[in-house]
Every structure is written in C-alpha cells, then in structure tokens.
Design a protein around this motif. Structure first.
Motif: not given
Length: 1129
Positions: A964, A968, A1011, A979, A971, A959, A1000, A1007, A975
RNA sequence: ACAGCUGUAGCUCAGUUGGCAGAGCGCUCCCCUGAUAAGGGAGAGGUCACUGGUUCGAUGCCAGUCAGCUGUACCA
C-alpha cells in the motif's frame, strides 16, 4: 559380549580432549589428514611466526583457532592442507629480555660482554618458552607441523632473506639515505615506535618556545608582500625546540590557508614591523582593543598596537625567500635552494602561526616536504666529506656552531651538577629578542616523548639508514591489494588501503645486534659496494679478499658450497658477530666492510613464503606449489606488520600477491571490554581456561560469540553457556540415541530406508540437515566461521534436540524393532554424524569423539572425523515447503500449549479437538500434513479445519505496508487507521468478494485481499490464541473417556517414576500391583494395554490396597489416590 | 589529531533490497519429569547512541555529533 555404543554418565569436555589427544598421537591423525589427501588440490596456509620469547596468551588461542578452523575445513572439503610452523626469533624484545637478565645495557655490548656472547645469550633466550608454546598448540587442538618449523635465525633462513635483499637491490629497490628517527643520545640508539609506545614515555614538559621572525627578502618573488606596507616584512613561525632554529632551511605554509599581513611593533625592541601569519590566528596574537592604535600608545602592557595591511593565500607565499635566521652555517648541498617558503599538507592553524619552521634534519615531516620541494637539509661537511647535522650523536652542537659549539641541546643531557643556568633554547631566545627576530617568547607545556631507558627526552635525529623503495612500487602494491580477499573488507580497503595510499619508504636499518645483518659491504667512502645474495657468493668474495691480502683466512672454510645438509649449514653462522669480521675487497682493491646495520625483523617474517623453504636454493618445486598462500590470519595489529611485509616483498621482489584470503581478527578484551594485561591482572590464563572448560567449548565460544574481526569481550560465563547449551544438547542427543540403539541392537545393518518413505518428521529433519550442510559449507567458504558455528548450534539445539528428539522419543522406547523405529535410528544417526563432521573444524576433539563413537559399531567410515569428507548435499531432500509447514506445526503446538496453560490443563490430560481456521487450500494442505505432529505434541485427539467464512470467526485485519505504501504514499497513515477500523462485514467483503470500496480522504479506493493481511482473532465460546498467520481454538471439554485416558497416563507416569527410583534398567520387565478403587479401576481397564506396553509390565493387577506390602502411595490427580508396587520379573 | 571498527533488552549478540524490532542468558510466575545438573509456557524489560536530512514511512540510506576500542601520529 556384544559391542555397544559407548554410554557416558556425564560430559567432560576437558577429559574428552585429553583422550582424543592420545588417540591422535597414537594414530598420527594429523599426519594422516595430510597423507590421505595426497594428490588432491593443495590449500596453502602460511603460519605467521610467533616469538617463543614471550608466553602465549588467550588471544593466541583465538588467532590460532581461526587458522585451525579453515585448515581443518579445507581438509574435510577434500583439499590437502600442509601447515608448517614457524618461529620468529629476532628483534628487540629478545634483546631487551637478555639485557635485563644479564643486567647490562646496550652500551655494555662490546665492552663488558662481546657481541658473540650477547648473541649466544639471545639465541638461547629466544626459544625459552618453546615447550610452553608447543604445549598450548597441542592442548588447544591447533594442528600445525611443529616437527619441522622454519626458524628465522637459522642460516638457511637468513640466506634466503639475503637472496631477497639482493633481488631488491638488483631491481634498484634498496637505497641508503637519511631519515629522521626517534633517537636517544644518552643511550646512543635509535628507538622504534614500539619502544616509543611504552607506557610513560610521553610526558608533559615545560619548554621555552619562540615565535621567530624570518625577514622576507624583497625581490620579484615577494614584491606582492610589500605592496601595502612600508615596514620590514617578516614571516612568523613557532617552535617548541629553539635549538633546531640554526638548522632551519625552509618555512612551510598551507596552500589553501589564508594569511594576513599585520603592521605592528616588536614588543621587545618596539621597532615597527609587518608580520605574516594565518588570518585565523590574528586574533590569537593581537588584542582587538589595540587595533588601529598608534605605536606611541603602547605601554608594554595590553598587547601591541596593530593594523591589518593585506591578505594572501598560502600559494602567494610559496617560493618567497627570507634571510637565514641564525647564520652559523650553510647547507653543503644547493644552499641557493634553502631559506624559502614551501607548501606542505600537514600545516594547520590549530596552534602556532600557520607557518611552520622547517628543519629537515630534525623533523620527519620537515624532511619529507623539504625533499619534495628540493630544499636541502642543514648538513655540513664532516671529516670524511659526508654530511653531518649541526648536532652530534651525543646531543651536542658541533664545532662549527661558534658560541654554541659543544653545548648540549637539552639541559637534561648534562651530567648531574654540570647543568648550566641557561639552556641553549634560552640563549637563542635572548639573542633573537636582541636582534629584533623574536616576536614572542614564552614557556609552554606540551607532551614530548622520552627514552624509556634513560628517562631523558628523545631527539628526532637523522640517521643513516637503508631503505626499501616501496614508494616506487606504490601503484603496483595498490593494484595487487585489490586481488586480495580481506575479511573484513574494511580492513583491506580502509586501514590497509590508506596505509598503501600514504606509503613511505620502508626503513630497513636497525642498529642492533641480534638479527639478520644487511649483506652489503662498502668501501670507506661508500663509492664501491657489493651485496651478497648467498653463502656461495660470500665465499667467492672472501676468497678474493684473502687472495688480495685484506683478510687472513676464510671463516667459512668448512662450508661446502652446494651441500644443503643441516650439518654443512651448521658449520657457519651468518650473524653480526661473525660477518662483521669479514672484510671484502672492492674492484679497485680497497677493503670493504659490512654496513653495520641489521634489518627490521618484520622483513624476516615477511620473507617466510620463500625462506621457510630455503628458496631459491632448495625446494623450488615445493615453493612453487605453495605460493601464494590461499589463506593467512593474524590480528589486526599485523595490518601494517606482517600483512604488509608479506605483501611488499611479494610485490617488489616477485610482482605477485603473497596471499589470496586474509582474516584480520580483533582483540580479546576482558569481559568489561578492557584490554587484558598482566599488570592489571585481568588476563585470562589460556592453560587454565582450556583445562577447566575444554578446548572445544573455548574455541566454540570464541568463534560464535563475536565475528572474528570484532573485538571479543572474553567472559568465562560465556563458555559455560556454550557447554550447557550446545555441547550438552549434542551430547544428550547422542546419549539418547546410544541408550536405545544398544537396547535394540541398531548397527545400521538394515538397508537404508528411502527418505521418501520415512515419516514427515524424519523427512523434515533431513531436509534441515541438508540445508545445514549447504549453508555451513558456504559460510566456511566465505570465511565466515561465526555464521557456520551459529547455524550448527541452532540446528542441534532447536531442530534436532528440542524438536525432533522431543517428538520422537516414543518411537524409540515403544514397540518392536519396526521399520519406523529403524527409520528413526537411521535418521538420528545421520544427523549426529553429519553434525560431527560439520562442527569438527571448530570443535575438533568432541566432534572426533562423537564421530568415532558412532562409528564404533557401524565402522563404515573414515577413522577420524578429520579425515572424513563433508557429506554431499542431497538437494532433492531439501524441501522448503516441508520446513515451512513444520514451522506452522511448531507455532500451532506452542499456541495450544499456551492455551492449556491458561486453563491449567496438563499436557497428560488428552483433549478432544482443536479448530484451525484455514484461509486457503495451500495453507490447509500444509496443515493437514503436519496434523499428526501437532496432535502428538499437544495430546489432542483431532483437528478440525474450519472455513474462514465460518460465522464463528472474528476477523482481524492489518494493512500490508509495503504494498500500500508504494501506491498511496503520503496517505498511508490515514489509510492504516481506516483499515484498522474496518468492521467484520467489511473485512469479510474483502476476503470473499475480493474487494471493498472505501473512502480515503474524500476519494473512493478499492481494497483487495493483497492489500491487507487478514487473520482470525477469536472464536466465541472457544479458547483461542493466534500468532502470525496461525490461529487455534481449543475445545476444553473433558469427557469421561478423556478423563480415564488422562488418568491412565498419570498412572504410567507414576509407575515410570517408581521404576526409575528403583534403579531398574529401561529394558527390565516388571509386574505391577495397584490398589483398587472405582476410578482407578476404570482408568486401568480403559487403558490396560497402553499402560502395560508403556511400562513394560507383564502383569498389571488390581488388588485390595491392604494386600500390597511396601507399596508406594501416589496421587494421580487431586483427590485421586492409590498405592502402587512394582517388582522386576 | 587522523583513520578504521563498534554502539539494538540488565548481559552476549542476530536482524532489516527501508514497512510498527528478535534470540540466548539473567529475572518473576507456572507447568513437566525415562534426554533429567534437561524440557515447556507466560511475563516484565527497547527513544534500535544523539541530531538533522531524504521518504508516505528510517533502527536500516545520507550528513553531522557523541561514546568505546584499535591503529597511526604527536609535529611546528
């Protein structure tokens, strides 16, 4: 014979330094470095004067290296940098040294020895180690003009200082006043903080302490204190020096401290009383068990009964008056203002009672708060009408003190055998107990300073002193400080800034002998005064005095006013033993004698911007051009010393700053982080260090190991490392160049080959080189020498030596004198020369040697690196793209080498192919451009770039947190897990479809490739390694052709070894015989030309092994043996 | 006691507008050998002094604590 670049067996930095010193002397390089910049913009440097009375230490090498670096740097940056040396010649250490040498003490001066003899001894002693200092200066490569130094004891210097003093006087910045100073009655002298900080001066002593009761006078100011009690009300105040109680004139409280009023009884008299003390401290003096008990329940043990009656804030108490505790005398001035409560910021509730007994004559804090509050000190009128304290200079109570008169305030001051049973402190304690004025008396152990010479406790005593009213210019000083660039910033804002915020007036007076006399003459009662600002003025006043008959003759009769020659100034002496004999005449016709004090030596050195030029009497223009300084540097310990005195004098006398940039460097500690001291034997000898390791390595180590303002843990191992890593890499690179340049006769005579038409690797190193010039210059410009040194070091060790030279070796020893070879020579030559210039401020000796060696053939430049100019940055050659793709090449190469290692396939064995997955076109085109570099380095025939959607590839995904995370938030953790768990199909979906929908925490999200970071992890069936964004797969199949080629290389290697072992020159041509066998025959036939070229063989014959006489048996690889013989043609 | 600086691998030090921590030396194993008292590769080794807070996320920002060093003060 043709001239050649000098070649060296090995590097001896110490020897290089000696050699360069000779050259510099012969060619007057230092003088030239200034001369050749004539008319250029000046860069002004001030030298903080060391004292030649002590020996130099390794920390001086550190401090002076820093000074030297910027002076040299600015010179090669095109400025003219003059640097005048200086000597600090006055001060206590000199006096002490002389006294020790002569076996006398201060009291003997004027008795056993005249002041003149004493001062003569000081004058000789002070320059005692001048030679040692000059020697160090030279050996460490510090360039400063030692031929014409300023010397603070010279008459011209003193005259300038007098001029400054008279300027200050005219601006009303000088005044005479009492100040409380540490004073040793037995030695009869005030002590400086320097003396007070000698080891062993602070000792634990047991003293009689008293908590005294000061009876509150009830009136409109204090009614509030009587609202809730019927008792007599007392303030409680603690003292560890009861002998100061007769001098009490005030009590100090903290405005924001809470105070309690407690009803209780006096434990000695049992009389009911109410006492006031800090609320926090009630529990300390009153036993909780006795709270609320009646007086009759007190049996002399277990504490007195008590009850809290009231509470006040400190502010409520201010101005309340109290009865004088021990009414021997009254203050001569404003007695009505005495004996009241005032506020002070220093009051705490840590010990004592939260109310501080204040005796302005014997405490510095006391004097300060009393003055602010308008409370007079306890001074009584002496014989001449002047105020005197209740204790005389011998430490005895004065005559006005009744029963105490003539007694020493400390029993320690009595001569042996004459000590009374009861000390004054005890006498006072008894009296206060009897008078219901002692709340508590007890012995108390505390830390107290002692005179290091007499071993007796010191007194804080008011001494008549001259002050510079720095507080009057406080805001100006603070404002001016903001114009100064401090390195580090924190010293300027913190240590120095705080110092200015809490500024006190500067005490100028020192009752000493060897120093600059205060040029002020006064009549007997101090009502008439004159300040002398020049010898001319003094002579004029002397003439008046002689005419008036107060003086017989002019001691400066031979001095000719206006004649600035040294000879003229040598006819006089402005020191104490001469000027004290001068009696001037006041306007009213009274004789005026000089104020007997000398000035603080810090004023001497703080005056150097002016006095070094004998300003304003001479050199006005020179002074103006050299003021203020662009740069100064000294240790942090000078923050309140030289840094301050320069600043204060500049601001007060000339309303200016004295310096624009200042580096305050840290300390040099031993390798364990302890302070170096001769006593502990952990001090590094500067001369030994320089001799053994060379000044360059020592300087380089000191500068690159820690930032100048951090403390340096000085470890000789560190210097060795610098020698090995940096200097040897640089030297080896030069040797490599010299070796082949001499073979090929490279003289930089060919046209400069356009950089654009040089190979990638050359363009790369030149790009790096230009970046280096830029970053190093800006580091120096920002006074960051550590950064500069580290940058140079990285370039030399990593980029130039370990990458460029490694990859380019073949270009030098192989083939004709081709365009490519010339490009290689021009490239390395330019790199070396530029490095020499950039590193010259830090490593002045080796860099000049290198520079001169390079120039010895080409002779197209300045004589010395220190006269040269930093090459201009060629921005067009700086190519970030190129630098970044070379990084890729390095990474890829390193991966391939790692893979070879894993399979134990040596680098000499060529391999067929590597695969590199390329995710996008830019990456691919970057890689394509460095393909040759990689192939060369790892000895592989071919690179194939494969499409990232190639089925072979196993993907890896990570990730992109920063992107991200913002989107997010909370979260993110879930996440990330999601990923990391994506399947190969899903990853490919992101990569090629450009998006993937995932769930998610119950939510559908998309995505995109931005990302995540996608890399290749594995290529099944291949050997694969990856790092960051580079992945390589290596084909480890060894075909017969590859095998033979590999063997050929092995053979070359063996032959080269033989050549070397036989002591042949790199240029010697040879004939080779190799013992025949099938495999070797194939290998040779396959690589015949290659082998002959590499080994410079005219003939390469395969013969029966039995026919070779004196051949050498070698193993090409396991199980393949042969015999080789070489002969010089 | 107050102020400033420092605290990251065994050692010396980088680093980060906040996104799973780096170099050199040292150590272990290996390779290389015309730069050779060099060079290359692999490995072990970290609570980024501690505690709390802010934040999705702190080695980094904030507050406090501790330790080292330096300076100033030591005063009732």
């Amino acid at each position: 014979m043709e001239k050649k670049y000098p070649e060296y067996k090995q590097l001896n930095l110490s020897q290089v330094a000696d050699e360069m010193l000779e050259v510099w002397k012969r060619e007057k390089t230092f003088e030239q470095s200034i001369e050749t910049r004539k008319g250029k913009e000046p860069y002004v440097f001030y030298e903080g004067p060391p004292s030649a009375n002590g020996l130099p230490g390794i920390h001086h090498v550190m401090a002076r290296t820093i000074k030297d670096i910027f002076c040299r740097y600015k010179t090669i940056a095109g400025f003219q940098v003059k640097r005048k040396a200086g000597w600090d010649t006055h001060g206590l250490p000199v006096e002490l040294g002389v006294e020790k040498e002569l076996g006398i003490t201060k009291e003997d001066i004027g008795k056993k020895i005249s002041v003149q003899q004493y001062n003569d001894a000081c004058r000789k002693a002070v320059m005692r180690y001048t030679d040692v200092w000059n020697d160090l200066t030279e050996k460490m490569g510090y360039w400063v003009d030692m031929d014409d130094p300023y010397i603070t004891y010279e008459n011209k210097y003193i005259e300038s200082v007098w001029n400054i003093l008279s300027e200050l006087y005219k601006k009303d910045f000088l005044y005479k006043g009492y100040t409380i100073q540490p004073y040793s009655p037995k030695a009869g002298t005030g002590l400086s903080t320097h003396e007070l900080n000698q080891p062993g001066t602070y000792r634990d002593v047991k003293d009689t302490t008293i908590i005294a009761q000061f009876r509150v006078i009830q009136n409109e100011r204090s009614n509030r204190l009587f609202e809730n009690t019927k008792n007599e009300v007392f303030f409680l105040a603690w003292t560890t020096t009861p002998w100061t109680l007769p001098s009490n004139t005030a009590l100090t409280v903290g405005k924001n401290i809470q105070y309690a009023e407690v009803e209780t009884i006096n434990q000695y008299t049992r009389k009911p009383i109410s006492v006031i003390l800090a609320s926090d401290l009630v529990a300390k003096y009153f036993n909780a068990d006795m709270e609320g008990k009646s007086a009759s329940e007190y049996n002399g043990k277990g504490g007195v009964p008590w009850k809290k009656a009231d509470e006040f804030s400190g502010a409520d108490l201010v101005n309340a008056q109290y009865e004088q505790l021990l009414p021997y005398t009254l203050p001569m001035d404003n007695p009505e203002e005495a004996f009241r409560v005032i506020a002070g910021d220093f009051v705490t509730t840590v010990d004592g009672t939260g109310i501080v007994h204040t005796a302005p004559t014997f405490g510095a804090d006391d004097a300060r708060v009393a003055k602010v509050a308008g409370v007079p000190p306890m001074l009584v009128e002496g014989e001449g009408g002047q105020g005197i304290p209740l204790v005389d200079l011998q430490g005895r109570f004065i005559d006005q003190m009744g029963d105490l008169a003539g007694k020493y305030v400390k029993n320690e001051y009595y001569d042996a055998g004459k000590t009374p049973d009861m000390s004054v402190d005890v006498e006072i304690a008894i009296r206060l107990k009897e008078e219901n004025r002692a709340f508590k008396v007890e012995k108390y152990v505390h830390n107290y300073p002692h005179c290091w010479r007499t071993d007796k406790p010191i007194l804080y005593y008011p001494l008549d002193s001259w002050f510079v009213k720095t507080t009057a210019a406080k805001s100006k000083l603070i404002e001016n400080n903001k114009k100064i660039n401090w390195k580090p910033k924190s010293t300027g804002e913190g240590r120095f800034g705080n110092w200015l915020e809490n500024l006190q007036d500067w005490n100028l007076s020192r009752s000493r002998y060897w120093g600059i006399p205060i040029p002020i003459w006064s009549n007997e009662d101090g009502t008439e005064r004159i300040i002398i600002g020049s010898v001319e003025e003094l002579k004029a006043e002397i003439k008046k005095a002689v005419d008036a008959g107060v003086m017989d003759n002019d001691p400066f009769a031979d001095f000719e006013v206006g004649n600035m020659s040294k000879a003229n100034y040598d006819t006089i002496d402005l020191h104490k033993h001469i000027v004290d004999d001068i009696v001037l005449v006041s306007e009213s016709g009274q004789p005026m004698r000089r104020e007997s004090d000398l000035i603080d030596v810090w004023f001497d050195s703080g005056s150097m911007p002016y006095a070094q030029w004998h300003y304003p009497f001479e050199n006005k223009e020179v002074f103006e051009q050299n003021y203020p300084a662009d740069f100064i540097a000294e240790g942090v310990d000078q923050t309140r010393g030289w840094f301050f005195t320069l600043h204060a004098i500049a601001t007060l006398a000339y309303d200016s700053i004295a310096y624009k940039n200042v580096i305050s460097n840290g300390l040099v500690l031993d390798k364990n982080g302890h302070k170096m001291s001769k006593r502990l034997g952990n001090a590094a000898d500067p001369f030994e260090t320089l001799k053994k390791y060379g000044a360059d390595a020592t300087r380089w180590y000191m500068i690159t190991n820690a930032q100048p303002w951090d403390n340096l843990k000085f470890d000789l191992e560190g210097i060795v490392e610098i020698q090995r890593k940096f200097f040897r890499a640089l030297h080896n690179t030069y040797s490599f160049f010299a070796l082949y340049a001499n073979v090929d006769g490279f003289k930089f005579e060919e046209d400069y080959i356009e950089v654009a038409s040089r190979p990638e690797i050359d363009r790369w190193i030149l790009s790096k080189l230009n970046s280096l010039v830029k970053t190093v210059s800006s580091s120096f410009d920002n006074y960051e020498p550590t950064q500069a040194g580290r940058l140079i070091q990285d370039f030399v060790v990593n980029d130039l030596s370990n990458w460029w030279v490694r990859l380019c070796r073949k270009r030098f020893w192989r083939g004709d004198y081709s365009e490519d070879k010339i490009a290689a020579y021009q490239t390395i030559y330019e790199c070396l020369k530029t490095v020499a210039v950039l590193s010259s401020p830090i490593a002045p000796f080796y860099s000049d040697k290198l520079y001169r060696d390079l120039n010895s053939i080409t002779a197209n430049d300045a004589e010395s690196v220190h006269i040269s100019l930093i090459p201009e940055v060629n921005e067009s050659l700086m190519d970030g793209e190129l630098e970044s793709r070379m990084e890729l090449a390095q990474r890829a190469s390193s991966l391939v080498l790692a893979l070879r290692k894993k399979q134990n396939i040596r680098v000499r064995q060529p391999l067929g192919k590597i695969l590199i997955p390329v995710s996008d076109e830019t990456f691919k085109s970057k890689m394509e451009k460095v393909t040759d570099v990689i192939l060369n380095e790892v000895n592989v025939k071919e690179i194939e770039f494969i499409d990232p959607n190639n089925e072979l590839l196993v993907k890896q995904i990570k990730p992109n947190f920063s992107k991200l995370g913002r989107a997010y938030g909370k979260q993110m953790k879930a996440l990330a897990t999601l990923i990391n768990g994506l399947s190969q199909e899903q990853i490919k979906a992101i990569e090629f479809k450009g998006e993937l929908e995932v769930e998610l925490e119950g939510q559908l999200i998309t995505l995109t490739p931005e990302d995540v970071e996608i890399g290749s992890k594995d290529v099944p069936g291949w050997l694969v390694a990856s790092e960051a964004n580079v992945t390589v797969a290596l084909d480890i199949t060894i075909t017969d052709d590859l095998k033979f080629e590999g063997l050929g290389r092995e053979l070359v290697n063996r032959i080269q070894n033989l050549r070397k072992d036989s002591g042949l020159e790199v240029t010697d041509r040879i004939n080779v015989k190799v013992a025949k066998n099938d495999i070797v025959q194939n290998a040779i036939n396959y690589n015949l030309n290659y082998i002959r070229t590499e080994t410079l063989s005219d003939n390469l014959d395969l013969v029966e092994g039995t026919l070779i006489e004196n051949g050498v048996g070698v193993e090409l690889e396991e199980g393949i043996d042969t015999i080789i013989k070489i002969e010089k043609v």
